[in-house]
Design an enzyme around this catalytic site. Structure first.
Site, PDB file in Angstrom:
ATOM      1  CD  GLU A 147     -36.410 -96.206 -86.498  1.00 37.35           C
ATOM      2  OE1 GLU A 147     -37.076 -97.230 -86.677  1.00 37.35           O
ATOM      3  OE2 GLU A 147     -36.881 -95.175 -85.977  1.00 37.35           O
ATOM      4  CD  GLU A 151     -27.029 -92.725 -81.412  1.00 39.11           C
ATOM      5  OE1 GLU A 151     -26.211 -92.234 -80.627  1.00 39.11           O
ATOM      6  OE2 GLU A 151     -26.709 -93.303 -82.467  1.00 39.11           O
ATOM      7  CB  CYS A 256     -27.577 -90.225 -88.497  1.00 40.01           C
ATOM      8  SG  CYS A 256     -28.016 -91.851 -87.876  1.00 40.01           S
ATOM      9  NE  ARG A 323     -22.028 -94.770 -84.085  1.00 39.68           N
ATOM     10  CZ  ARG A 323     -22.975 -95.639 -84.397  1.00 39.68           C
ATOM     11  NH1 ARG A 323     -22.810 -96.446 -85.427  1.00 39.68           N
ATOM     12  NH2 ARG A 323     -24.101 -95.693 -83.706  1.00 39.68           N
TER      13      ARG A 323
END
Ligand SMILES: NC(=O)c1ccc[n+]([C@@H]2O[C@H](COP(=O)([O-])OP(=O)(O)OC[C@H]3O[C@@H](n4cnc5c(N)ncnc54)[C@H](O)[C@@H]3O)[C@@H](O)[C@H]2O)c1
Length: 442
Positions: A147, A151, A256, A323
């Site tokens: 993917e 975001e 990520c 994160r």
């Protein structure tokens, strides 16, 4: 239309589920966190992602949520793995959630395909294939379908994908996953499983490289009197390079880039190769966040007892994802220097991640009596930060613009000292002169 079971109700699982439902497929999303499933069933979306609540609501009929793996897998033609793969202490990807999906699979009939959407190290497909075979699930197909959504724009990214990458052991399995995406009309890249896994890691590592590259250019710009914004524009207009990911700032964060760059570096190193460039990219990014401290010290001297407002706490705008957010590192560095730290964000709630930081309800509350305001995340709401109201509220009107969001001239004219990234800074040059009141004739 197909029946799709999705494992993981995070950013990727929810967006994938909602988008497949929008394409007309029947979807059941499974998560192991019962409260999350309960919230989703009650119509509450546990993450901030623009457009997602509306899409879920619109496709309610074709989109269910469950904590039960068997319910998600029942009659499913596709079993999508969308669980987290965070870093371990060694910097490798933690695949325990991926293995937990396999553990939770019920006996399966027909030829469902396990589709890996989670970002995983190269070689994971081979291991999962072997594990499926060992569990007498050799009739289950396996396809890597990484993917690429970001975001903040996740729904749009899925529905208008630049490409759909499909790595399959059996071409027919790849054909079926390709057909599932047919109505998207996106270019399809077919490859072997290992190459599909590498495409994802290489794409993220390259984006991270561009960010660290422009950040180093910015740091040199500061020393030689150039403006990185102009430099990036001039560089980005070159059609061979393009303008994307050339925004200088205080570095990348998120769920990520840091972990995927680290996972690729470790993958190379575990395979006997020292990935020097990627090591530098990661190190530059670490140092970049900390440069803010030096910028503050340049204006304020020692930071002990100075009040610093961190504005924007999520790792980037339009998400509440904390994160690896640079704000966390900045806050802990500032607290270690003895500063008093205040934080504001329109949606993110950092909680324990920012222990010791006073979280404020408004920008004005955060900057009141502050010695500096730092733009950490470029939320649109912060474009209006330089105002007489904010200036008057601050003890010392200094803005450190960690994302080059503001126009330095405007900021200066309003009576602030300004520090950007890779641009000329301006000291506090006094408040703008207020015109003398006109003398009334006696
Ligand atoms: N977030 C992004 O922007 C993004 C973009 C592209 C790819 N990815 C990759 O996609 C994967 C998922 O990322 P995310 O951000 O959605 O993660 P996330 O942490 O937001 O969500 C993962 C979810 O999986 C659930 N889970 C764990 N084990 C499970 C199991 N056995 N069955 C069902 N659910 C289980 C967790 O409870 C959690 O809700 C990661 O590998 C990530 O690197 C993320």
């Amino acid at each position: 239309m197909s029946r799709v079971g999705i494992f993981g109700a995070g950013w990727v699982g929810l967006v994938t589920g909602a988008c497949f439902a929008e394409l007309g497929h029947d979807v059941v999303v499974r998560d192991v966190v019962a409260e999350k499933v309960g919230a989703l069933e009650a119509g509450r979306i546990p993450i901030h992602e623009p457009g997602l609540p509306e899409l879920i609501e619109k496709n309610r009929e074709r989109l269910g949520f469950t904590a039960d793996a068997a319910e998600a897998a029942q009659d499913a033609e596709f079993l999508y793995v969308c669980v987290g793969t965070p870093s371990t202490y060694s910097g490798d990807a933690d695949l325990s959630a991926v293995w937990s999906v396999l553990d939770d699979l019920p006996p399966l009939d027909g030829r469902p395909i396990l589709v890996m959407k989670s970002t995983v190290p190269v070689g994971t497909g081979d291991k999962v294939r072997a594990a499926l075979d060992a569990r007498e699930l050799d009739h289950v197909g396996y396809v890597a379908n990484p993917e690429f959504l970001a975001e903040g724009t996740a729904v749009r990214d899925f529905m208008n994908a630049d490409r759909v990458v499909i790595g399959a052991y059996e071409p027919e399995d790849g054909d079926r996953v390709e057909a599932l995406h047919e109505t998207l009309g996106a270019p399809v890249v077919r490859s072997d499983v290992a190459s599909a896994e590498m495409i994802k890691l290489a794409a993220n590592a390259f984006l991270a490289t561009r960010i660290s590259f422009i950040n180093e250019i910015a740091n040199v710009c500061e020393l030689v009197g150039a403006d990185v914004e102009e430099v990036a524009r001039g560089v980005g207009l070159d059609h061979r390079l393009g303008p994307h990911f050339l925004r200088a700032g205080i570095g990348f964060g998120g769920s990520c880039f840091p972990k995927d760059a680290s996972a690729l570096k470790q993958l190379a190193s575990n395979s006997g190769y020292h990935f020097q460039l990627l090591s530098a990219v990661i190190e530059v990014n670490e140092l970049q966040k900390r440069r803010v401290i030096a910028k503050l010290q340049k204006h304020l001297g020692k930071l002990r007892d100075k009040r610093i407002a961190l504005l924007g706490l999520s790792f980037k705008p339009n998400t509440d994802d904390m994160r690896e957010a640079p704000s966390i590192v900045l806050a802990s560095r500032l607290l270690a220097e003895g500063a008093e730290v205040r934080g504001w964000d329109p949606v993110a709630s950092p909680g324990e991640l920012m222990k010791g930081v006073a979280i404020c309800e408004s920008v004005l509350e955060a900057v009141r009596d502050a010695d500096a305001a730092v733009i950490v995340t470029e939320w649109d709401e912060l474009r209006d930060l330089p105002s007489p109201e904010v200036r008057d509220a601050m003890r010392n009107p200094l803005i450190v613009d960690g994302r080059n969001l503001l126009d330095p001239e405007v900021v200066e004219q309003l009576g602030f000292a300004y520090e950007g990234i890779g641009r000329v800074s301006s000291p506090f040059s006094g408040l703008p002169e207020t015109p003398e009141p006109e003398q009334k004739p006696a």
